[in-house]
Write a protein that holds these residues in place. Structure first.
Motif, short mmCIF file in Angstrom:
data_model
loop_
_atom_site.label_atom_id
_atom_site.label_comp_id
_atom_site.label_asym_id
_atom_site.label_seq_id
_atom_site.Cartn_x
_atom_site.Cartn_y
_atom_site.Cartn_z
N PHE A 272 0.70 -0.86 -0.49
CA PHE A 272 -0.23 -0.42 0.00
C PHE A 272 1.08 1.52 0.48
O PHE A 272 0.60 2.25 -0.56
CB PHE A 272 -0.81 0.21 1.59
CG PHE A 272 -1.68 0.88 1.71
CD1 PHE A 272 -2.61 1.98 0.83
CD2 PHE A 272 -1.34 2.24 1.92
CE1 PHE A 272 -3.52 3.26 0.94
CE2 PHE A 272 -1.94 3.42 2.30
CZ PHE A 272 -3.31 3.66 1.80
N TYR A 273 1.80 0.98 0.72
CA TYR A 273 2.44 2.77 1.18
C TYR A 273 3.67 2.55 -0.12
O TYR A 273 4.48 3.06 -0.37
CB TYR A 273 3.41 2.60 2.44
CG TYR A 273 2.46 2.47 3.68
CD1 TYR A 273 1.74 3.33 3.89
CD2 TYR A 273 2.27 1.05 4.25
CE1 TYR A 273 0.93 3.63 5.33
CE2 TYR A 273 1.27 0.73 5.02
CZ TYR A 273 1.42 2.67 5.42
OH TYR A 273 0.05 2.15 6.56
N LYS A 274 3.91 1.68 -1.45
CA LYS A 274 4.56 1.95 -2.25
C LYS A 274 3.93 2.60 -3.33
O LYS A 274 4.92 3.40 -3.92
CB LYS A 274 5.29 0.20 -2.48
CG LYS A 274 5.60 -0.35 -1.85
CD LYS A 274 6.08 -1.82 -2.54
CE LYS A 274 6.73 -2.88 -1.59
NZ LYS A 274 7.14 -4.12 -2.12
N VAL A 275 2.27 2.49 -3.31
CA VAL A 275 2.31 3.57 -4.59
C VAL A 275 0.62 4.29 -4.27
O VAL A 275 0.31 4.64 -4.80
CB VAL A 275 1.29 2.25 -5.11
CG1 VAL A 275 2.56 1.64 -5.99
CG2 VAL A 275 0.48 1.63 -4.99
N ASN A 276 0.66 4.58 -2.97
CA ASN A 276 0.08 5.53 -2.15
C ASN A 276 0.04 6.47 -1.28
O ASN A 276 1.51 6.78 -0.92
CB ASN A 276 -0.59 4.91 -1.37
CG ASN A 276 -1.97 3.97 -1.99
OD1 ASN A 276 -3.26 4.36 -2.52
ND2 ASN A 276 -2.08 2.36 -2.64
#
Length: 2015
Positions: free
Chosen positions: A1407-1411
């Motif tokens: 989630f934190y890679k692309v948000n």
């Protein structure tokens, strides 16, 4: 010399002319031209289709046509003198031709073909008309066909209804508007509601009889049967079938087709049946042997029945099969059809299961002549006519019929001495007076020719047979007298040889001796016995015998032998010449019996009407003969008889006999003295109207007054002719006295519905028909005065009898329609009394339909006689009498609710339309004098004010779209022309009377409102018309919008200071007017806005009201499709010019600029919304408009409306995450309060708390559907807090469960990581919100670069794809085109803490890679300095471009604009360090996954180990050693000492990791891959030896990877997920070309087959997914290129062509290449890597074979030690017991971050042929390179990059298994100018739970292309280094394109993002690669927070970076 033409004015082009000569006019065949001049065989003129272009053309190319010229001279108009129908056909076909082609384009195939056939048919008919050889009747018929087809086509194509009169178009200016309305209404009604036909016909066609047991010929008899009255109602249709059941004479259609004619509407009901009786011709018994008897008999066979109601549903032409029932009992045959109708079918058998009678039946409607025209083919081929029994409903004069219908009913016979009953056959003959048999006078039915004799069918063994067969005897009248019918009875024996034995006969004469015919009815005839061989030819022998029981002809009759036997027949006579009535005969023979005259006259009323009309002339002669001879005695009786006959003709059945009586009066009437008696008796009756007992009789007399007056007048004329005009005065006195009695009679007032009022009504209904008779005797004025007195004597009481009032008005209407009123002399006398009665009825609002009709007729006559002087006076009278009441009537009837019934609604519309047309007619007839008199007639200003308000209101009603049907454009234009003319007259009165001190706001407002809606009418928007239609309108009326606009401007200028009353009320209406695309109108109206701004500025010092109103109205008007780009420019230029000299110029310019920018966005929005599907353009445009309303205009309500429009677009496109972010914008405007909110959009009236709760739940649902569960959890917590504060535990429980379910979904469900793409939109053709801007777009699931490029090109089909990644120059920006520049970029995550923490499952990290991504990067490799062909790494630099967005992704849109660009460079050494770091991290990840059994398939690990150990292709790390460890490099780059040490440390670390990886691999490797493993072990020892490593030094632990219990410690509550490689690879983003399943060999490979073994050994995995780790090598050209790219990435140019092109080639754009072809693009642009910063260790350092190093690494190490010291020195400063800290010296930060490439980014190879000039560093990316890269926000405000010191490495403890928690230095504040600190460990592997394996082929390229790359992954967004100490920073100039600060404080805040409300969560330093000594398990990752804390505890966190400013949440005012 050119001479103006006199006669050659109009022609048609007969040959195409290209116009190649100078001044030539290009013409096509069929064009019509208007000729202006001629000269030597040439004409000069223009084509009518384009009159603006004039030129010359050859005269012999033109066929001249006759034409007349109007307005000769410069503006002459040529009108062809051909038939108007021809002209209409020509113009209509031209218009249709264009629309016909559009039908094909729109794929409306059905209408396309139908219209094509109609057009061809019209062309054929046009030729017939043009030839001119048609007869008058045929021409009329052809024109009727033409106009019908033209109307059909116009209706189908939605064109206007054409008013026609006698098939020709009418000019609206030549007829009155009332007549025009009637023509339009007639055609409209004819089109919409066809008049139901009163006459109907049934078409019957016999096909066949299907039956299994045929074999005999058949007779089929059709007839219509009334089951209600139990009788047949038609004649019979008779046909014969052959043995096969088919018609015997198929070549004669009239034998098997028939039309049952003259069926009335009352006969189309369900109890009318079609009955079919079938008779077989053959043996007595159906089963008898063939030789039993040769005689054939007619025998019953079967019957079929069908209700006519079955045909009423639809006129089906399909064949019907009727069931045929066979009669079991022959005695019931006569009623078999009745029994079948009564459903008594059980007593009959069907002829067979598949048997039936096949017939075709169709109901036809209309007159028989109309049917003949419409179905000509049927009548041409032949069809028999079957009449009704008796006369039709309407008897036509001259109809000749003399038919006697005989029904053979039954017989009673004796056995005749036999034991069984007889088989009786009846034979019938018609015998004349001489005893001869009449030939061919017995008709069996319409399908068979008449015969001379009739044979009945035979009923077996039946002495009481019943036949019920109907025959028709069409006997001529001259043969009727003396003729008789003879019936012979024979017994048919079956035993003997077919003999038929005569045993008796009967007869009946057709006429009695007194002249009466055989009376209708049933007759019982006597059966006379006779011998078998009796001769009956001598009729005289039996005619004296009695023929009927009880009737004898005399005493000479012979004795009857037996009277027991009887025979019954029924007769019915249908004759126009013979009568059966004796009273009629007695009256006609009155002279022979004078004593019977009184009785005969009395009985006349009892005689049937059909008998009277048959002898009408004879009867009238008789009556007037009696009157002449004895008027005193029989005068009254004759008068009564005459009245009876006259009223008889009023009956619809005999209505057509009125012309017979008229003819009689004109030609045959001879009663010259009758007028005296008629006048006397008529006056006697009128004088006695009050006598009640005579009322009925007087009523009959008054009904007949029309013909009584006709007889009086004709009688007087005959008397005058005979006597020379004697007694004229006496006659006049008699008439005067008669009319005096009439006036007295009419003036009597009756109370209620008395008998007197009924008599008055009867008289008035027929009184107008007397006028024409009186005109034959008196002068016009005399008659007019008589009528005026009579009508004037009518009582004026309106509350009396309603029916009388209606009849009185009808009488006035007939008066107006009469010939008397058309005469001007009489009209001036009659008009006042007519208007008086009309005024009374209109005032009471009664009988409006009749009033409208009367007024229409009045105005029709006025228009026809408009040239007469008397008309002006009549107009005066009408205006004074009716104008006011007419306006009030229209207001009254239009304000009523429309009736619900369709018939009533039509009537209502008719009345409204009639009154409107009357008003328009009156206004059009009024002249200046009339208007002036009208305005002067008002006594006070109040009266004038009321009148003006009233007429303005009426005009607004007339302009309504629903006033006339939509295709009545002609009527609308006429009405508008009248309205604008009237308004121009009345505006003067407005100016004179209601300005200055008499100013009246209401009337001025009404005026402006009327003018605005007048201009906005749809029917006046000429731009929507076809060119021909527009031309006609402009020629006839001009552009009425411009005229009215000028009038508005003039009136506005007259207002002066009163203008303030209309600001801002008129801004919206005037703005709507200016949006009309008419340049002149815009030029007139736009300056009014300047005037409004000026007056508003004077009043209040600003023009906020003007601005607010303009903005509000612009949105609604432009969303309706109004306005265009031209308007925006015109609005801007006109107003800017107007305010140049104003003192308030600056604020005015600001307002104009704001409105102009809003127009730009609204126009873009409207254009985007026209698209069918939801695409990025729609969403982007909505976002742009939404932000504009929020930030620049602060229009809260519009802002919220567009939030919801955007939300709907996202839902439609299934962008659920974006939809949730969009609703958050509205949510943040609300608070948790109980403030009531009004109903808004789809929200009901509710409190603010309830609406916010509803929004929260909706947003959570959308985050859930978009798999953005972390954001949903935040909102769940928020709403749960609210529930908890209200103790709403029920909902709190539900919310907690929902939150828990979201956590479960995070752990259990997979999420796809999207690709990100940078898109540049260049050129002026793009919408404003895209023009010359660049965006980063979040791709859809599974969408890769090629798919994204195609999608963008589909959205912008006219765009050109740019083939390079360089920033375009100004020519591209200003080009009138669309250019798209697209390449992939890599996201740089903001939240590094979660990504770098150990033990966090990949499901969370993903989630934190692309948000919440703000920054993206893109890398471009290039060579600086001299390129070493042997080792290109020496000069290979990387230019890294970082893109910073205005808002993080994802957000309210899938794309956001790039706010800032930063460009930095990475040195070759920094690039090498980054590559090794990434590869080491990837190895650790794979080994960890293998240890924890997350990897079910070890192929990825195997291939990664093989790629590093056996890197045979590019030589492994040897190239790095050659490049950086040589003495020359170290001496030349003394500042890189620490970096070289770091590179050497990474190499040693990689060896450690490989050793441990091989140990793990040995445990899990399958048996079939053992040989490969053994090879890898052997290669590894070779590699170690080449590195000079025998055993690891003391600084390296024996066990290289430190995991407790042999496995990594994972996050608490997390479950190690055991996934197959395929499953593990669902999450990463991969390009479709990212699976190199086939080896591709580079032209520059040093060793091309080194890794082929891996492909072979691992070949059991056929899926490309399973071998996706066969990735591009991390090296450059000398490293691995075996798998450097996907097999389908092929070279598209020779090596020389793929080097850097010249500058002139940098901007070559090709639509065909669709952005960049795979080989021409840098790989990282084509295959954006899926890895984020969290996966910095995931890239495979594939195929790096250390054994291929060309010289021993010991030499390199030795040389390095000479320069930087021994390796052991690196650990001298560490504390005792600590592991060595292999940290590097401080290095310029930009160099460390330059090649921070994401995923498997490969170092590009260089081209040996690259010229030196191209090797220089450019500030922009070169045209040959595209690469994806992450963005690093590390640029200082001064443009310098700061290099932080390297932190010390943690010391390795003795018990590494327990060191789980990370020990890192205290976190430093992170500013935009600094990167994050990265510490390193000598431990070869540390667990990072990403679960993702990079597989991007972006890391490779061909050597010849000059583009290659090395696999690498950064461990942080700034390559893993962060300064913490105070070491001096080494600064290097930055290549940032934008020198603005990273985030402007004044920048407009972006829309809502979950993570932007407060400061971002701190990002702690990344974990050390070493194992920290602490034994505590790692803490759980922090939960996602929406609110960023601002307290002091954040002081240790990132403090320098200031969040983007966002406005405080505002309250929504009642929304």
């Amino acid at each position: 010399m050119w001479i103006p033409t006199e006669h050659e004015k109009y022609g048609v082009v007969i040959a195409g002319f290209r116009g190649t000569v100078p001044h030539g006019l290009s013409l096509e065949i069929g064009d019509t031209v208007q000729i202006l001049e001629k000269c030597d065989g040439w004409y000069r003129g223009f084509a009518l289709k384009n009159p603006n272009v004039k030129g010359i053309f050859p005269s012999n190319y033109i066929h001249l046509k006759n034409a007349c010229v109007k307005n000769k001279g410069q503006f002459e108009m040529v009108i062809p003198t051909e038939d108007s129908v021809i002209t209409e056909m020509t113009s209509t076909l031209r218009d249709w031709g264009t629309m016909w082609k559009q039908l094909y384009v729109r794929n409306e195939g059905d209408l396309f073909h139908r219209l094509w056939h109609i057009m061809n048919e019209i062309l054929d008919l046009r030729r017939q008309v043009l030839v001119g050889h048609l007869t008058h009747d045929r021409m009329k018929d052809v024109k009727r066909h033409i106009t019908a087809r033209l109307d059909w086509g116009n209706e189908q194509l939605g064109l206007d209804l054409v008013p026609r009169k006698e098939y020709a178009m009418v000019d609206p200016e030549e007829i009155s508007i009332t007549e025009l309305y009637r023509l339009m209404e007639h055609r409209h009604r004819k089109k919409d509601t066809p008049v139901p036909a009163s006459s109907h016909h049934l078409f019957v066609q016999m096909k066949s009889l299907m039956c299994s047991n045929l074999g005999e010929e058949l007779e089929v008899i059709f007839s219509l049967f009334d089951s209600k009255e139990n009788r047949p109602i038609s004649e019979r249709f008779f046909l014969r079938l052959n043995r096969n059941g088919l018609p015997k004479c198929p070549e004669k259609p009239e034998r098997h087709c028939s039309l049952f004619v003259d069926l009335g509407s009352s006969e189309l009901r369900k109890d009318i049946y079609i009955t079919v009786h079938i008779i077989r011709i053959g043996r007595m018994g159906a089963g008898e042997k063939k030789n039993a008897c040769n005689v054939q008999y007619r025998r019953p066979f079967g019957c079929a029945v069908l209700s006519i109601a079955d045909l009423l549903a639809g006129d089906s032409k399909d064949d019907l099969v009727l069931k045929v029932y066979m009669c079991n009992t022959e005695s019931d045959w006569y009623q078999i059809h009745e029994n079948i109708i009564k459903k008594l079918n059980a007593r009959y058998n069907l002829t067979g299961s598949n048997a039936g009678l096949a017939v075709s039946l169709q109901l036809l409607h209309g007159d028989i002549e109309q049917i003949r025209r419409e179905y000509t083919s049927r009548f041409t081929h032949g069809v028999s006519i079957t009449r009704k029994l008796g006369f039709s409903n309407i008897i036509m004069p001259g109809e000749m019929r003399n038919d006697l219908y005989i029904t053979v009913e039954r017989g009673e016979f004796e056995k005749g001495g036999k034991s069984v009953a007889r088989n009786v056959e009846v034979t019938m003959h018609v015998v004349d007076s001489s005893g001869q048999i009449l030939k061919d006078f017995i008709s069996f039915g319409s399908g068979e020719p008449p015969a001379s004799e009739y044979h009945s069918f035979v009923l077996y063994h039946n002495n009481g047979p019943r036949w019920a067969e109907l025959l028709k005897l069409p006997i001529p009248v001259d043969k009727f007298r003396g003729a008789h019918i003879r019936c012979e009875f024979r017994h048919c024996s079956t035993k003997e040889k077919g003999e038929k034995k005569l045993f008796g006969f009967s007869f009946v004469p057709l006429m009695q001796e007194n002249g009466r015919t055989l009376p209708d009815g049933t007759h019982e005839l006597i059966v006379h016995k006779c011998e078998e061989n009796a001769n009956l030819q001598d009729s005289g022998r039996y005619l004296k015998l009695p023929f009927s029981k009880g009737i004898s002809l005399g005493s000479n009759s012979q004795a009857v032998k037996s009277t027991k036997e009887s025979f019954w027949i029924t007769s019915f006579l249908c004759s126009t010449k013979l009568t059966q009535n004796g009273d009629m005969l007695d009256l006609l023979k009155w002279r022979t019996h004078p004593d019977k005259i009184a009785g005969c006259l009395s009985k006349l009323k009892e005689i049937d009407g059909s008998e009277i009309v048959k002898f009408l002339q004879d009867t009238l002669d008789t009556l007037f003969g009696i009157l002449d001879e004895n008027s005193q005695k029989y005068g009254s009786k004759v008068f009564d008889c005459l009245v009876h006959i006259i009223n008889l003709l009023q009956d619809s059945k005999f209505h057509h006999f009125k012309p017979v009586m008229d003819t009689y009066i004109e030609s045959h009437f001879a009663g010259a003295l009758a007028y005296r008696d008629l006048i006397k008796v008529l006056k006697w009756h009128i004088d006695r109207v009050t006598e009640v007992e005579l009322h009925d009789h007087i009523q009959e007399v008054l009904k007949a007054q029309e013909y009584i007056f006709k007889y009086i007048v004709q009688s007087r004329r005959l008397f005058s002719i005979a006597t020379g005009g004697q007694n004229e005065e006496e006659f006049r006195c008699c008439i005067q006295e008669l009319l005096m009695s009439v006036r007295f009679f009419l003036s009597q007032e009756s109370k209620g519905t008395s008998a007197l009022s009924q008599l008055q009504a009867v008289f008035l209904s027929s009184f107008p028909s007397v006028y024409s008779e009186l005109l034959k005797l008196f002068d016009v004025r005399e008659v007019a005065n008589l009528v005026h007195d009579a009508l004037g004597s009518l009582p004026t009481v309106m509350h009396g009898d309603e029916s009388l009032q209606a009849v009185k008005l009808q009488s006035i209407g007939k008066t107006v329609e009469s010939h008397l009123y058309t005469n001007p002399d009489s009209r001036c006398i009659l008009l006042p009394v007519v208007l008086h009665h009309l005024h009374m009825h209109l005032q009471e609002q009664k009988d409006l339909i009749m009033c409208a009709r009367i007024l229409s007729n009045i105005f029709c006559l006025i228009k026809k006689n408009s040239s007469e002087k008397s008309v002006l006076e009549e107009i005066d009278v009408i205006v004074n009498s009716l104008l006011d009441i007419l306006l009030r009537t229209i207001l009254e009837i239009t304000s009523r609710p429309q009736p619900s019934g369709s018939a009533m609604r039509l009537q209502f519309q008719d009345v409204t339309g009639e009154f409107v047309s009357c008003l328009l007619s009156l206004l059009r007839q009024m002249t200046d004098r009339h208007y002036q008199q009208l305005l002067d007639s008002f006594n006070t200003k109040e009266d004038l004010r009321d009148f003006l308000l009233q007429i303005f209101t009426v005009f607004r009603i007339l302009i309504r779209p629903e006033m006339f049907p939509k295709d009545w454009t002609v009527m609308r234009l006429v009405a508008n022309n009248v309205i604008i003319t009237t308004v121009l007259y009345l505006s003067d009165a407005l100016r004179k009377n209601f300005l200055n001190e008499n100013f009246d706001y209401k009337i001025w407002d009404s005026y402006f409102f009327l003018a605005v809606i007048f201009i906005n009418q749809l029917c006046l928007q000429l731009e929507m018309f076809t060119p021909s239609k527009k031309k006609k309108v402009l020629e006839k009326y001009g552009d009425m919008r411009v005229t009215m606009g000028c009038e508005i401007f003039s009136m506005w200028q007259n207002l002066g200071e009163h203008k303030l009353h209309f600001i801002p009320a008129l801004i919206g209406p005037f703005l709507e007017v200016t949006l009309i695309p008419q340049p002149d109108l815009r030029n007139v109206m736009i300056p009014i806005f300047h005037d409004m701004m000026d007056w508003e500025q004077r009043r209040s010092g600003n023009f906020k009201q003007v601005e607010a109103k303009l903005i509000d109205k612009l949105d609604s008007l432009m969303s309706e499709g109004k306005g265009d780009e031209t308007y925006r420019e015109l609005f801007n230029s006109i107003l800017l010019k107007k305010i140049e000299r104003e003192t308030w110029r600056e604020s005015g310019v600001s307002l104009i600029a704001t409105v102009t920018r809003l127009m730009e966005r609204l126009l873009d929005y409207r254009d985007c919304m026209k698209m069918g599907e939801v695409d990025g353009k729609k969403i982007g445009c909505t976002v742009s408009l939404l932000n504009f309303y929020k930030t620049e205009l602060n229009k809260e309500e519009m802002y919220i409306r567009y939030i919801h429009k955007l939300y709907d677009l996202h839902l439609k496109a299934q962008n659920f995450t974006e939809a949730a972010y969009t609703l958050l914008l509205y949510d943040e405007l609300l608070e948790w309060s109980d403030r009531p909110l009004r109903e808004f959009l789809t929200y009901p009236m509710q409190t603010e708390w309830q609406r916010k709760e509803c929004l929260h739940l909706t947003i959570i649902q959308n985050f859930d559907r978009g798999k953005c569960w972390e954001n949903g959890i935040i909102l769940c917590r928020k709403i749960a807090e609210q529930y908890e504060s209200y103790y709403d535990y029920r909902n709190l429980s539900k919310m907690r469960m929902m939150e828990a379910s979201l956590y479960d979904k995070i752990m259990d469900q997979q999420r796809l990581e999207p690709e990100f793409f940078r898109v540049g939109f260049y050129g002026k053709k793009f919408p404003f919100f895209l023009r010359n801007k660049e965006f980063v777009c979040r791709g859809h699931d599974y969408e890769r670069l090629e798919a994204f490029q195609q999608r963008m090109l589909n959205e912008f089909p006219h765009a050109i794809a740019m083939q390079h990644a360089n920033q375009p120059d100004e020519t591209i920006f200003q080009a009138e085109a669309q250019y798209l520049q697209i390449y992939a970029v890599t996201p740089i995550p903001e939240n590094q803490e979660v990504l770098q923490r150990d033990g966090i499952p990949d499901n969370i990290k993903s989630f934190y890679k692309v948000n919440h991504i703000w920054r993206f990067r893109y890398d471009r490799p290039f060579h600086k300095g001299t390129k070493d062909k042997e080792n290109e790494f020496k000069s290979l630099w990387v230019e890294r471009t970082t893109l910073i967005l205005v808002q993080s992704l994802p957000g309210i849109s899938r794309w956001f604009e790039v706010e800032k660009r930063e460009v930095v460079e990475m040195s070759p050494l920094e690039n090498a360090i980054e590559v090794l770091e990434n590869k080491n991290q990837q190895l650790r990840t794979l080994i960890s996954q293998c240890q924890t059994r997350q990897m079910q398939n070890i192929n990825p690990l195997t291939m990664c180990l093989n790629g590093v150990i056996d890197a045979a292709v590019n030589g492994g790390v040897a190239r790095y050693q050659e490049a950086f460890f040589i003495k020359e490099y170290i001496l030349n780059h003394p500042e890189d000492g620490e970096k070289i040490t770091r590179l050497r440390e990474l190499m040693l670390e990689q060896a450690q990791i490989l050793e441990f990886g091989l140990a793990v691999h040995e445990k899990v490797v399958p048996q079939d891959m053992r040989p490969l493993h053994k090879k890898l072990v052997d290669q590894f020892f070779v590699m170690k030896s080449s590195l000079g490593i025998q055993e690891f030094s003391a600084c390296v632990q024996a066990s290289p990877v430190h995991f407790p219990n042999g496995s990594p410690r994972v996050c608490r509550n997390s479950i190690p997920i055991s996934m197959s490689p395929d499953a593990a690879r669902v999450i990463p983003r991969r390009s479709p070309l990212s699976y190199p399943a086939v080896n591709r060999y580079s032209s520059s490979s040093l060793s091309s087959q080194a890794s082929a073994e891996v492909s072979n050994i691992t070949g059991q995995s056929e899926s490309s997914d399973e071998v996706f780790n066969m990735q591009p090598s991390p090296s450059t050209s000398s490293l691995s290129s075996t798998h450097s790219a996907s097999p389908n990435v092929t070279s598209s140019a020779p090596s020389s062509a793929r080097a850097s092109p010249l500058l002139s080639d940098k901007h070559k754009h090709s639509r065909e290449n669709s952005c960049l072809s795979p080989r021409e693009r840098p790989c990282s642009a084509i295959y954006p890597t899926p890895l984020e910063t969290s996966q910095t260790t995931n890239s495979c350092f594939a195929k790096w074979n250390v054994t291929s190093i060309p010289h021993s690494i010991r030499d390199c190490i030795r040389e390095a030690e000479e320069l930087v010291g021994p390796v052991s020195a690196l650990s001298e400063t560490r504390p005792a017991g600590k592991s060595p800290n292999l940290s590097l010296p401080s290095v310029p930060h930009e160099r460390r971050m330059l090649f921070n490439h994401i995923g498997d980014g490969a170092l590009p190879r260089s081209d040996s042929n690259l010229p030196g000039a191209d090797k220089a560093v450019n500030t922009t990316p070169s045209s040959w390179s595209l690469d994806s890269g992450k963005e690093a926000r590390n640029t200082s405000e001064s443009g310098k990059l700061i290099s932080p010191p390297v932190p010390p490495r943690p010391v390795q403890t003795a018990s590494p298994a327990r060191h789980i928690a990370s020990i890192s230095p205290s976190p430093a504040g992170r500013s935009p100018m600094k990167g994050s600190v990265q510490s390193f460990t000598p431990s070869p592997v540390e667990y990072h739970s990403s679960g993702l394996i990079s597989n991007s082929p972006a890391l490779s390229g061909s050597y010849s292309s000059g583009i290659s790359s090395l696999s690498r992954c950064s461990t942080s967004e700034t390559s893993g280094f962060e300064s913490q100490g105070s070491e001096p920073a080494v600064t290097v100039p930055s290549y940032s394109i934008s020198e603005e600060p990273v985030r402007k404080e004044s920048k407009t805040p972006p829309p809502y993002s979950v993570y932007e409300r407060t400061l971002k969560r701190p990002v702690p330093l990344p974990h050390s690669l070493s194992i920290p000594p602490a034994a505590d398990p790692p803490a759980l990752p922090p939960k996602p927070q929406l609110v960023r804390p601002n307290n002091l505890e954040n002081s240790s966190r990132r403090t320098e970076q200031v969040p983007r400013p966002r406005p405080l949440p505002r309250k929504v005012s009642q929304l």
